[in-house]
Design a protein around this motif. Structure first.
Motif, short mmCIF file in Angstrom:
data_model
loop_
_atom_site.label_atom_id
_atom_site.label_comp_id
_atom_site.label_asym_id
_atom_site.label_seq_id
_atom_site.Cartn_x
_atom_site.Cartn_y
_atom_site.Cartn_z
N GLU A 157 -40.90 18.65 16.40
CA GLU A 157 -39.41 19.89 16.88
C GLU A 157 -40.82 20.68 17.80
OE1 GLU A 157 -36.87 19.58 18.45
OE2 GLU A 157 -36.35 18.02 17.52
N GLY A 199 -37.74 31.08 15.19
CA GLY A 199 -36.24 31.09 16.23
C GLY A 199 -35.80 29.92 17.23
N LEU A 200 -36.97 29.58 17.64
CA LEU A 200 -37.07 28.72 18.79
C LEU A 200 -36.50 27.43 17.30
CD1 LEU A 200 -39.30 29.40 21.29
CD2 LEU A 200 -37.38 28.97 21.90
N GLY A 258 -35.51 27.29 14.77
CA GLY A 258 -34.11 27.43 14.23
C GLY A 258 -32.92 26.94 14.90
N ARG A 259 -33.20 26.90 15.92
CA ARG A 259 -32.27 26.74 17.04
C ARG A 259 -31.82 25.08 17.96
NH1 ARG A 259 -34.19 30.31 20.71
NH2 ARG A 259 -33.94 32.61 19.77
N ARG A 260 -32.98 24.37 17.51
CA ARG A 260 -33.65 23.29 17.32
C ARG A 260 -32.81 22.36 16.21
NH1 ARG A 260 -37.48 20.69 20.99
NH2 ARG A 260 -37.68 22.69 22.73
N GLY A 280 -31.24 23.50 14.04
CA GLY A 280 -30.20 24.35 12.51
C GLY A 280 -28.75 24.18 12.04
N LYS A 281 -28.50 22.38 13.29
CA LYS A 281 -27.38 21.62 12.38
C LYS A 281 -28.40 21.08 11.62
CE LYS A 281 -24.97 23.31 15.87
NZ LYS A 281 -23.99 23.56 15.69
#
Length: 112
Positions: free
Chosen positions: A16, A76-77, A79-81, A83-84
């Motif tokens: 990522e 932050g980027l 975390g969005r990728r 996060g699940k």
């Protein structure tokens, strides 16, 4: 020795982060090519040390400085990728991986 969980998370983060660096390199890193060579995660999964290779090698300290400044945005980027898959996104630390320079130097010395 890393646990299986650490190894899986390291590979996920490496993949990522490499994708983030590829997409953000024009705006954040002055057009330099940044590749993630390895990511090491602590046993408590709270800290990830990412070793990066920067090409071309001139101004790599400046690029590393820009990466460290952009660390909150990168996290932050990330975390969005992921996060699940992860409950807590690890803190990121970036280091220059100079193993390719070392290999090149050894190769040059052997060919003299």
């Amino acid at each position: 020795m890393e646990s299986t969980r650490q190894q899986k998370i390291s590979r996920l983060l490496q993949k990522e982060l490499a994708d983030i660096f590829q997409k953000e390199s024009r705006t954040l890193f002055m057009g330099k090519m940044v590749s993630v060579t390895i990511v090491r995660v602590t046993p408590d999964l709270a800290l990830a040390k990412a070793y990066i290779s920067i090409f071309p090698t001139e101004d790599r300290k400046e690029v590393l400085k820009q990466i460290r400044i952009a660390n909150p945005k990168i996290r932050g980027l990330l975390g969005r990728r992921v996060g699940k898959q992860l409950r807590v996104i690890p803190e990121l630390e970036f280091y220059i991986d100079d193993s390719l320079d070392y290999i090149d130097n050894i190769d040059r010395l052997l060919n003299q």
